[in-house]
Design a protein around this motif. Sequence first.
Motif, PDB file in Angstrom:
ATOM      1  N   GLU A 179       0.811  -0.942  -0.097  1.00 35.46           N
ATOM      2  CA  GLU A 179       0.161  -0.083   0.023  1.00 35.46           C
ATOM      3  C   GLU A 179       0.911   1.265   0.165  1.00 35.46           C
ATOM      4  N   PHE A 192      -4.193   6.512  -0.341  1.00 34.53           N
ATOM      5  CA  PHE A 192      -3.299   5.365  -0.595  1.00 34.53           C
ATOM      6  C   PHE A 192      -4.078   4.407  -1.844  1.00 34.53           C
ATOM      7  N   TRP A 193      -3.306   3.608  -2.427  1.00 32.63           N
ATOM      8  CA  TRP A 193      -3.849   2.510  -3.204  1.00 32.63           C
ATOM      9  C   TRP A 193      -2.834   1.415  -3.210  1.00 32.63           C
ATOM     10  N   ILE A 194      -3.382   0.295  -3.722  1.00 38.79           N
ATOM     11  CA  ILE A 194      -2.254  -0.694  -3.713  1.00 38.79           C
ATOM     12  C   ILE A 194      -1.497  -0.813  -4.942  1.00 38.79           C
ATOM     13  N   TYR A 209       0.624   0.507  -9.953  1.00 43.24           N
ATOM     14  CA  TYR A 209      -0.886   0.672  -9.137  1.00 43.24           C
ATOM     15  C   TYR A 209      -1.527  -0.529  -9.822  1.00 43.24           C
ATOM     16  N   VAL A 232      -0.188  -5.061   2.810  1.00 41.13           N
ATOM     17  CA  VAL A 232      -1.528  -4.721   2.549  1.00 41.13           C
ATOM     18  C   VAL A 232      -2.324  -5.020   4.038  1.00 41.13           C
ATOM     19  N   CYS A 235      -3.503   0.236   5.634  1.00 40.39           N
ATOM     20  CA  CYS A 235      -4.478   1.332   5.738  1.00 40.39           C
ATOM     21  C   CYS A 235      -5.939   0.971   6.554  1.00 40.39           C
ATOM     22  N   LEU A 242      -8.269   4.099   0.977  1.00 39.00           N
ATOM     23  CA  LEU A 242      -7.823   3.328  -0.336  1.00 39.00           C
ATOM     24  C   LEU A 242      -8.521   3.964  -1.488  1.00 39.00           C
ATOM     25  N   THR A 268       2.439 -10.155   0.618  1.00 39.18           N
ATOM     26  CA  THR A 268       2.540  -8.572   0.874  1.00 39.18           C
ATOM     27  C   THR A 268       4.000  -8.656   1.926  1.00 39.18           C
TER      28      THR A 268
END
Length: 628
Positions: A179, A192-194, A209, A232, A235, A242, A268
């Motif tokens: 993340e 945030f994003w993965i 991404y 992961v 968040c 996310l 992760t």
Amino acid sequence: MFDGYDSCSEDTSSSSSSDESEEEVAPLPSSLPIIKNNGQVYTYPDGKSGMATCEMCGMVGVRDAFYSKTKRFCSVSCSRSYSSNSKKASILARLQGKPPTKKAKVLQKQPLVAKLAAYAQYQATLQNQAKTKTAVPVEGFSWGNYINSNSFTAAPVTCFKHAPMGTCWGDISEGVRVEVPNTDCSLPTKVFWIAGIVKLAGYNALLRYEGFENDSSLDFWCNVCGSDIHPVGWCAASGKPLVPPRTIQHKYTNWKAFLVKRLTGAKTLPPDFSQKVSESMQYPFKPSMRVEVVDKTHLCRTRVAIVDSVIGGRLRLVYEESEDKTDDFWCHMYSPLIHHIGWSRSIGHRFKRSDITKKQDGHFDAPPHLFAKVKEVDTSGEWFKEGMKLEAIDPLNLSAICVATIRKVLADGYLMIGIDGSEAADGSDWFCYHATSPSIFPVGFCEINMIELTPPRGYAKLPFKWFDYLREMDSIAAPVKLFNKEVPNHGFHVGMKLEAVDLMEPRLVCVATVTRIIHRLLRIHFDGWEDEYDQWVDCESPDLYPVGWCQLTGYQLQPPAPQTSRDSQSSSSKQKKKAKSQQYKGHKKMTSLQLKEEFLDGEEYSFLQGASDQESNGSASYYIKQEP
């Protein structure tokens, strides 16, 4: 994970109790698809649980496919491994940021969200500490661009046991999900994003991404050990939203289904990754500690120096007699060049006594256990003797392996070595190597491994032959069985990039390449410089670091010489070469002449004046051939 969901404090119906809620965050526009996580379980509007993270191995997967009623583990194996009291206690205590105790096993009855919240709080503390370490940017140079544009590969972190995370890097590899901040977003708050790791280069990872598939337009490089990269589930534990990148928001209407599909079975980072990073960057040496270190003006002796600063395990040492603190020396804390106070006396090594009769206020001797340990040797049987011949890396010309002689045998396996044909009459340029040092070799090593051996300066019978030379010198070769023949599985390959100390100017850490490997010996080339500045270095040298080490520790990285400099080097190569070598060697020799008159005899002065005449006569070769 769904359109129009703008609340960030929904209750979970999984493992947390009904009266628990997450920390409130700033509201986001309802038009944005947001993934809401409670604990480490993804939750949808209908209240059903979606995904979970295995508390044992960190595997992310569909919650319904997880083992047992609690859905805490991905398999029977993980459940059984976790059930052992010691493992259970250590993990649960770690989640709360406490040392494990006998009562730690009781903590597993607490709701999962409470555990993760405690862990998130501990992580936040570590991040706040990390913020005090500011990276030193290198203007105009980017490892990511350098590697991408040339399709280079970098030596993995596991090659560097002395570097942060070198012994606990684990299976971090391409495909691992993390993340990270979403920079493709116009929101005023940090979201945030993965992302997935596309390529690894030392500590640096090229990230993409989730949702971009084969589109590399927004790929970016990030230091895996940095404060903005998280496993992961982070968040969820931290109450951070996310949000998919703006570029791909239109691609999917059901982000829930997309992430379930993409993250099932993915790996992760370990949940305690940032803790391990922080712990691996704690160094036992502190400013004001006193040590014995080689005298850079006379390699045959040591002097007392004071630790002035510590950066990434590298020590800036200031010689004790330096009033303005400008007479310094850089080395790693595990360098064989530094020792505890009293070391020289204990083995019979030459030592320069300080004019300072007592310790200055605040200075204290570094404990002996902090220094690198050498392998114990048995000197009772056949052993090295004075006058024996061998081959050794010249510490004043690290690109050359030279004909050398054992000049003195010290205690505890240490030897004083001199380079044949280039020695001062009083031995002031002898240098100390341990018998197990990877920098000394038996007679014939260079010939067997097709390395050009540098003969004694002024020796006329070329090509050099050991058999003839030993007979002429009425000497014998040191027995082969006495040398260190251990070759670790180091993991280096020719062509790998790394960051390496220029040992002729040890305050500099430079962009470098492995150009040759002979057993455990590495030929290190400094990118942008002529081959004659290459250096032979051991694979376990504490002066080699992974790509990204300087950024992580805040040390200044020296980039490759620009193309214009390379062109000028090729047009006036010999002038450039002589200027660089004289700048270092000449300064050293002149300093030795100025500081101490006891070495100023005619023979040595002649030697010192001629020392910088040693030049390469073949730039196309990796090895320097000494002219007679």
